[in-house]
Scaffold this motif. Structure first.
Motif, PDB file in Angstrom:
ATOM      1  N   HIS A   1       0.834  -1.201   0.000  1.00 15.05           N
ATOM      2  CA  HIS A   1       0.000   0.000   0.000  1.00 15.05           C
ATOM      3  C   HIS A   1       0.869   1.251   0.000  1.00 15.05           C
ATOM      4  CE1 HIS A   1      -2.287   3.316   1.777  1.00 15.05           C
ATOM      5  NE2 HIS A   1      -3.236   2.861   0.975  1.00 15.05           N
ATOM      6  N   GLY A   2       1.912   1.248   0.820  1.00 18.14           N
ATOM      7  CA  GLY A   2       2.829   2.391   0.855  1.00 18.14           C
ATOM      8  C   GLY A   2       3.480   2.660  -0.491  1.00 18.14           C
ATOM      9  N   LEU A   3       3.823   1.597  -1.213  1.00 22.96           N
ATOM     10  CA  LEU A   3       4.372   1.774  -2.561  1.00 22.96           C
ATOM     11  C   LEU A   3       3.342   2.412  -3.491  1.00 22.96           C
ATOM     12  CD1 LEU A   3       6.341  -1.555  -3.077  1.00 22.96           C
ATOM     13  CD2 LEU A   3       7.291   0.746  -2.802  1.00 22.96           C
ATOM     14  N   HIS A   4       2.087   2.044  -3.325  1.00 23.39           N
ATOM     15  CA  HIS A   4       1.035   2.656  -4.140  1.00 23.39           C
ATOM     16  C   HIS A   4       0.854   4.134  -3.795  1.00 23.39           C
ATOM     17  CE1 HIS A   4       0.114  -1.455  -5.302  1.00 23.39           C
ATOM     18  NE2 HIS A   4      -0.680  -0.959  -6.246  1.00 23.39           N
ATOM     19  N   VAL A   5       0.970   4.458  -2.517  1.00 23.82           N
ATOM     20  CA  VAL A   5       0.897   5.874  -2.124  1.00 23.82           C
ATOM     21  C   VAL A   5       2.063   6.636  -2.745  1.00 23.82           C
ATOM     22  CG1 VAL A   5       1.007   7.492  -0.178  1.00 23.82           C
ATOM     23  CG2 VAL A   5      -0.380   5.425   0.005  1.00 23.82           C
ATOM     24  N   ALA A   6       3.254   6.063  -2.689  1.00 27.36           N
ATOM     25  CA  ALA A   6       4.424   6.717  -3.297  1.00 27.36           C
ATOM     26  C   ALA A   6       4.213   6.914  -4.796  1.00 27.36           C
ATOM     27  CB  ALA A   6       5.678   5.881  -3.041  1.00 27.36           C
ATOM     28  N   GLY A   7       3.619   5.942  -5.464  1.00 23.67           N
ATOM     29  CA  GLY A   7       3.292   6.101  -6.884  1.00 23.67           C
ATOM     30  C   GLY A   7       2.323   7.245  -7.115  1.00 23.67           C
ATOM     31  N   GLY A   8       1.355   7.377  -6.236  1.00 21.60           N
ATOM     32  CA  GLY A   8       0.418   8.497  -6.324  1.00 21.60           C
ATOM     33  C   GLY A   8       1.108   9.834  -6.128  1.00 21.60           C
ATOM     34  N   LEU A   9       2.072   9.883  -5.221  1.00 19.15           N
ATOM     35  CA  LEU A   9       2.816  11.123  -4.994  1.00 19.15           C
ATOM     36  C   LEU A   9       3.590  11.523  -6.250  1.00 19.15           C
ATOM     37  CD1 LEU A   9       4.134  10.537  -1.357  1.00 19.15           C
ATOM     38  CD2 LEU A   9       2.159  11.881  -2.083  1.00 19.15           C
ATOM     39  N   ILE A  10       4.178  10.545  -6.912  1.00 16.75           N
ATOM     40  CA  ILE A  10       4.890  10.822  -8.169  1.00 16.75           C
ATOM     41  C   ILE A  10       3.914  11.343  -9.216  1.00 16.75           C
ATOM     42  CG2 ILE A  10       6.144   9.740 -10.081  1.00 16.75           C
ATOM     43  CD1 ILE A  10       7.393   7.864  -7.901  1.00 16.75           C
ATOM     44  N   ALA A  11       2.731  10.743  -9.271  1.00 21.78           N
ATOM     45  CA  ALA A  11       1.717  11.194 -10.230  1.00 21.78           C
ATOM     46  C   ALA A  11       1.310  12.640  -9.961  1.00 21.78           C
ATOM     47  CB  ALA A  11       0.500  10.274 -10.177  1.00 21.78           C
ATOM     48  N   PHE A  12       1.187  13.010  -8.684  1.00 16.29           N
ATOM     49  CA  PHE A  12       0.836  14.402  -8.364  1.00 16.29           C
ATOM     50  C   PHE A  12       1.929  15.363  -8.822  1.00 16.29           C
ATOM     51  CE2 PHE A  12      -2.247  12.672  -5.199  1.00 16.29           C
ATOM     52  CZ  PHE A  12      -3.358  13.299  -5.722  1.00 16.29           C
ATOM     53  N   ILE A  13       3.181  14.973  -8.633  1.00 19.57           N
ATOM     54  CA  ILE A  13       4.281  15.819  -9.099  1.00 19.57           C
ATOM     55  C   ILE A  13       4.192  16.019 -10.609  1.00 19.57           C
ATOM     56  CG2 ILE A  13       6.789  15.904  -9.432  1.00 19.57           C
ATOM     57  CD1 ILE A  13       7.049  14.581  -6.657  1.00 19.57           C
ATOM     58  N   LEU A  14       3.909  14.941 -11.330  1.00 16.93           N
ATOM     59  CA  LEU A  14       3.806  15.040 -12.788  1.00 16.93           C
ATOM     60  C   LEU A  14       2.635  15.923 -13.215  1.00 16.93           C
ATOM     61  CD1 LEU A  14       4.583  11.332 -13.744  1.00 16.93           C
ATOM     62  CD2 LEU A  14       6.105  13.319 -13.960  1.00 16.93           C
ATOM     63  N   ILE A  15       1.509  15.794 -12.548  1.00 17.70           N
ATOM     64  CA  ILE A  15       0.331  16.604 -12.898  1.00 17.70           C
ATOM     65  C   ILE A  15       0.572  18.074 -12.572  1.00 17.70           C
ATOM     66  CG2 ILE A  15      -2.101  17.034 -12.301  1.00 17.70           C
ATOM     67  CD1 ILE A  15      -1.618  14.598 -14.129  1.00 17.70           C
ATOM     68  N   ILE A  16       1.176  18.334 -11.433  1.00 18.48           N
ATOM     69  CA  ILE A  16       1.490  19.723 -11.063  1.00 18.48           C
ATOM     70  C   ILE A  16       2.481  20.303 -12.068  1.00 18.48           C
ATOM     71  CG2 ILE A  16       2.621  21.170  -9.318  1.00 18.48           C
ATOM     72  CD1 ILE A  16       1.414  19.159  -7.215  1.00 18.48           C
ATOM     73  N   GLY A  17       3.506  19.536 -12.417  1.00 18.31           N
ATOM     74  CA  GLY A  17       4.482  19.996 -13.411  1.00 18.31           C
ATOM     75  C   GLY A  17       3.847  20.259 -14.758  1.00 18.31           C
ATOM     76  N   ARG A  18       2.958  19.369 -15.169  1.00 17.18           N
ATOM     77  CA  ARG A  18       2.262  19.553 -16.443  1.00 17.18           C
ATOM     78  C   ARG A  18       1.422  20.835 -16.433  1.00 17.18           C
ATOM     79  NH1 ARG A  18      -1.345  14.816 -18.756  1.00 17.18           N
ATOM     80  NH2 ARG A  18       0.588  14.216 -19.766  1.00 17.18           N
ATOM     81  N   ALA A  19       0.801  21.134 -15.296  1.00 17.78           N
ATOM     82  CA  ALA A  19      -0.020  22.353 -15.200  1.00 17.78           C
ATOM     83  C   ALA A  19       0.840  23.606 -15.358  1.00 17.78           C
ATOM     84  CB  ALA A  19      -0.765  22.384 -13.872  1.00 17.78           C
ATOM     85  N   TYR A  20       2.069  23.564 -14.863  1.00 17.36           N
ATOM     86  CA  TYR A  20       2.955  24.727 -14.992  1.00 17.36           C
ATOM     87  C   TYR A  20       3.575  24.832 -16.380  1.00 17.36           C
ATOM     88  CZ  TYR A  20       2.639  26.109 -10.142  1.00 17.36           C
ATOM     89  OH  TYR A  20       2.177  26.574  -8.935  1.00 17.36           O
ATOM     90  N   VAL A  21       3.770  23.695 -17.040  1.00 16.13           N
ATOM     91  CA  VAL A  21       4.419  23.689 -18.351  1.00 16.13           C
ATOM     92  C   VAL A  21       3.429  23.986 -19.481  1.00 16.13           C
ATOM     93  CG1 VAL A  21       5.609  22.189 -20.003  1.00 16.13           C
ATOM     94  CG2 VAL A  21       6.281  22.176 -17.606  1.00 16.13           C
ATOM     95  N   ALA A  22       2.181  23.568 -19.306  1.00 13.31           N
ATOM     96  CA  ALA A  22       1.188  23.728 -20.377  1.00 13.31           C
ATOM     97  C   ALA A  22       0.960  25.203 -20.699  1.00 13.31           C
ATOM     98  CB  ALA A  22      -0.130  23.072 -19.960  1.00 13.31           C
ATOM     99  N   LYS A  23       0.971  25.507 -21.982  1.00 12.06           N
ATOM    100  CA  LYS A  23       0.704  26.888 -22.402  1.00 12.06           C
ATOM    101  C   LYS A  23      -0.738  27.263 -22.102  1.00 12.06           C
ATOM    102  CE  LYS A  23       4.237  26.904 -25.902  1.00 12.06           C
ATOM    103  NZ  LYS A  23       4.605  26.919 -27.287  1.00 12.06           N
ATOM    104  N   LYS A  24      -1.631  26.303 -22.301  1.00 15.18           N
ATOM    105  CA  LYS A  24      -3.039  26.527 -21.999  1.00 15.18           C
ATOM    106  C   LYS A  24      -3.551  25.288 -21.273  1.00 15.18           C
ATOM    107  CE  LYS A  24      -7.477  27.662 -23.997  1.00 15.18           C
ATOM    108  NZ  LYS A  24      -8.401  26.599 -24.291  1.00 15.18           N
TER     109      LYS A  24
END
Length: 192
Positions: free
Chosen positions: A135-158
């Motif tokens: 379960h902890g590994l799945h939480v860590a995977g979710g944390l990585i996904a949040f980083i990617l989504i946050i990064g995508r929001a900052y990189v996206a032009k629109k």
């Protein structure tokens, strides 16, 4: 299509955790005295607080999803004006709460090892660490996904529907991980 694919994938994850639950109950049925001894070493109030932290992260995640659905990636007001926060601010809060959960879980592991409960100590230790560890590994995977989504929001032009869909799909995963933990918590810490 992404949402449907995610739901299908989460169904396979559900089967994975069902197998872990089956392992836990099988070992427990084979050694009831061992379970009675070892569960007394668990710090239930400590784990309850950690559970509340993870559950609260689902609420912040959902608030971020609402902002993503409104196509609002970032805050529109001051940092302290929570009502104007965008998806990224809520997802950052979710990330922090998830990271706290993982850190507290790691601390609990060290405490249990000091009390003689380790992965190789007995069947209970194996079942406890395998179920909560995956379960902890799945939480860590979710944390990585949040980083990617946050990064995508900052990189996206629109920030558009593509980015919003990605955020929504990550929330499906996060809510799934939270529900699995609630079941694990109830079974491991409360079921006598």
């Amino acid at each position: 299509m992404v949402s449907v694919g995610t739901v299908v994938w989460l169904s396979s994850e559900l089967m994975f955790f069902a197998a872990l639950f089956a392992m836990y109950f099988t070992l427990r049925a084979a050694s009831p005295e061992l379970w009675a001894n070892e569960t007394s070493k668990l710090n239930v109030p400590f784990a309850l607080i950690n559970t509340l932290i993870l559950v609260s992260s689902s609420f912040s995640c959902q608030l971020g999803v609402f902002r993503a659905e409104d196509l609002q990636p970032r805050r529109l007001g001051g940092l302290l004006n929570v009502r104007k926060w965008g998806m990224t601010e809520w997802f950052i809060v979710t990330f922090i709460l998830g990271a706290i959960f993982v850190a507290v879980q790691a601390f609990e592991y060290t405490e249990l090892v000091h009390h003689g409960v380790s992965l190789s100590s007995n069947a209970y230790g194996s079942a406890f660490y395998i179920t909560t560890g995956f379960h902890g590994l799945h939480v860590a995977g979710g944390l990585i996904a949040f980083i990617l989504i946050i990064g995508r929001a900052y990189v996206a032009k629109k920030f558009g529907h593509f980015e919003a869909t990605s955020a929504i799909v990550v929330s499906y995963y996060w809510h799934f991980v939270d529900v699995v933990w609630i079941a694990l918590f109830a079974i491991i810490y409360f079921l006598k």
